[in-house]
Design an enzyme around this catalytic site. Sequence first.
Site, PDB file in Angstrom:
ATOM      1  N   GLU A   1      19.897 -33.185 -25.089  1.00  0.00           N
ATOM      2  CA  GLU A   1      20.398 -31.984 -25.716  1.00  0.00           C
ATOM      3  C   GLU A   1      20.692 -32.385 -26.983  1.00  0.00           C
ATOM      4  O   GLU A   1      20.598 -31.702 -28.076  1.00  0.00           O
ATOM      5  CB  GLU A   1      21.574 -31.308 -25.082  1.00  0.00           C
ATOM      6  CG  GLU A   1      21.703 -30.191 -25.851  1.00  0.00           C
ATOM      7  CD  GLU A   1      22.985 -30.058 -26.695  1.00  0.00           C
ATOM      8  OE1 GLU A   1      23.304 -29.124 -27.180  1.00  0.00           O
ATOM      9  OE2 GLU A   1      23.454 -31.182 -27.104  1.00  0.00           O
ATOM     10  N   GLU A   2      21.087 -33.539 -27.419  1.00  0.00           N
ATOM     11  CA  GLU A   2      21.690 -33.864 -28.705  1.00  0.00           C
ATOM     12  C   GLU A   2      20.629 -34.208 -29.655  1.00  0.00           C
ATOM     13  O   GLU A   2      19.678 -34.977 -29.271  1.00  0.00           O
ATOM     14  CB  GLU A   2      22.780 -35.016 -28.654  1.00  0.00           C
ATOM     15  CG  GLU A   2      23.939 -34.743 -27.779  1.00  0.00           C
ATOM     16  CD  GLU A   2      24.983 -33.825 -28.274  1.00  0.00           C
ATOM     17  OE1 GLU A   2      24.702 -33.248 -29.532  1.00  0.00           O
ATOM     18  OE2 GLU A   2      26.038 -33.540 -27.893  1.00  0.00           O
TER      19      GLU A   2
ATOM     20  N   ASP B   1      31.477 -32.476 -24.457  1.00  0.00           N
ATOM     21  CA  ASP B   1      30.106 -32.551 -24.672  1.00  0.00           C
ATOM     22  C   ASP B   1      29.235 -33.390 -24.127  1.00  0.00           C
ATOM     23  O   ASP B   1      28.598 -34.352 -24.850  1.00  0.00           O
ATOM     24  CB  ASP B   1      29.937 -32.507 -26.251  1.00  0.00           C
ATOM     25  CG  ASP B   1      28.786 -31.992 -27.176  1.00  0.00           C
ATOM     26  OD1 ASP B   1      28.031 -31.213 -26.385  1.00  0.00           O
ATOM     27  OD2 ASP B   1      28.726 -32.241 -28.194  1.00  0.00           O
TER      28      ASP B   1
ATOM     29  N   ASP C   1      28.815 -25.458 -22.054  1.00  0.00           N
ATOM     30  CA  ASP C   1      28.910 -26.644 -23.108  1.00  0.00           C
ATOM     31  C   ASP C   1      30.145 -26.292 -23.660  1.00  0.00           C
ATOM     32  O   ASP C   1      30.601 -25.340 -23.920  1.00  0.00           O
ATOM     33  CB  ASP C   1      27.650 -26.149 -24.057  1.00  0.00           C
ATOM     34  CG  ASP C   1      27.321 -27.526 -24.862  1.00  0.00           C
ATOM     35  OD1 ASP C   1      27.855 -28.576 -24.433  1.00  0.00           O
ATOM     36  OD2 ASP C   1      26.242 -27.375 -25.359  1.00  0.00           O
TER      37      ASP C   1
ATOM     38  N   HIS D   1      31.773 -33.313 -32.024  1.00  0.00           N
ATOM     39  CA  HIS D   1      31.366 -34.348 -32.614  1.00  0.00           C
ATOM     40  C   HIS D   1      32.056 -35.440 -33.378  1.00  0.00           C
ATOM     41  O   HIS D   1      31.528 -35.855 -34.430  1.00  0.00           O
ATOM     42  CB  HIS D   1      29.992 -33.645 -33.649  1.00  0.00           C
ATOM     43  CG  HIS D   1      28.935 -33.152 -32.928  1.00  0.00           C
ATOM     44  ND1 HIS D   1      27.834 -32.615 -33.471  1.00  0.00           N
ATOM     45  CD2 HIS D   1      28.820 -32.682 -31.456  1.00  0.00           C
ATOM     46  CE1 HIS D   1      27.076 -31.935 -32.560  1.00  0.00           C
ATOM     47  NE2 HIS D   1      27.489 -32.310 -31.277  1.00  0.00           N
TER      48      HIS D   1
END
Length: 386
Positions: free
Chosen positions: A194-195, A140, A241, A329
């Site tokens: 992006e995060e 990621d 992704d 995550h």
Amino acid sequence: MLRALFIVFAVQVLQFCLVKAFTKLSDDSIKAIPDPGDDFDIKNGKLLAPILQPRVPGTPGSAAVLQHLADFFRDELPSWTVKFQNSTSKVPPSDKEVPFVNMIVTKDPPWTSPGEVGYLTLVAHYDSRIKPTGFIGAIDSAAPCAMLMHAARSLDKALTKKWASMGGVGTKTEEYDSGLEEHKGLQIMFLDGEEAFVDWTEEDSIYGAKSLAAEMEATIHPALSTYHNAISAISLFLLLDLLGSPNPSVPSYYKITHWAYRKMTTLADRLQSLSKSESKDILSWFPESDKSDDQWIGGYIGDDHTPFMARGVEILHVIPSPFPMGIWHTSNDDGEHLDIPTCKDWAVLVTAFAAEWMDLEGFFETNTKQVKDVHNKRTTTSKTEL
């Protein structure tokens, strides 16, 4: 008035023809796609290892990874054009102003001008989450970035060879007949921000993508260009992704690009049958190849593609669902938890997809001569094939 309408119609026909035509890769060409080798080694790999570090936007880690990406194209692929797009946004929870830097690289036919080139756009984000502390984000999306680097390097010589064989003007030569003038280029986006900084919302996410999409929409090309602005020149936005865990299951998210999903599935099958893949069953990665008309229920996963999709860009979103549990995550999303054979197979598969899109059959270094009469092997796929 009639003349103007005719010109618009002719441009639209040309756009459609250039998007839909491609040449199927021969077995020899697929076998000739380079293997990533040690480039995906998590400690010393030339492509992947430098990305496996925390890279929160605006931090030294982010700057180091961006420099790694830029150095790769400067040193190994100097014919590609590298551009940076900068923006700043206030982020929660403190409303601190944070800089975001997107990197966009392109390789265009040498005879073309701005507004004439339609792009296959390959995309991944290079930033990482701010939490948990020290988060790496290998799937990621460090590994997807390395996959795109591998694809660019693997396609570079074939693209150059093809365009050289076309006499530098994009038309028929003794060795190659494109049928139409050739106006297809390759574009790669490494996106920042992006995060989310706190929790994923429309406001707290995809900072770089939102800025870039707006800027590309506002970048107007010269009058009578094939593509009126920069964003309309994206023929397909292929976003990678959360890739790098074993046994992914990637749905087909959009009916309008299901034809492209099926094309990738077909290539996965061929890689497997030619023993070009290292994973046991990469065909199983694409469980919805035969998805029927009554199975499209709408919905999608929010990601960097959404501001582009909102502006009419067609999307092929290559992201597994469900997400890799126990990895996504969490602090486990590091190099040690990557499945390297899976990473390599994704890199080769994306390269093969781009090679067919760019009509590179006959231009890879193989054991047989393929350039002559390549135009006789051209095939056509409808954009809306289901």
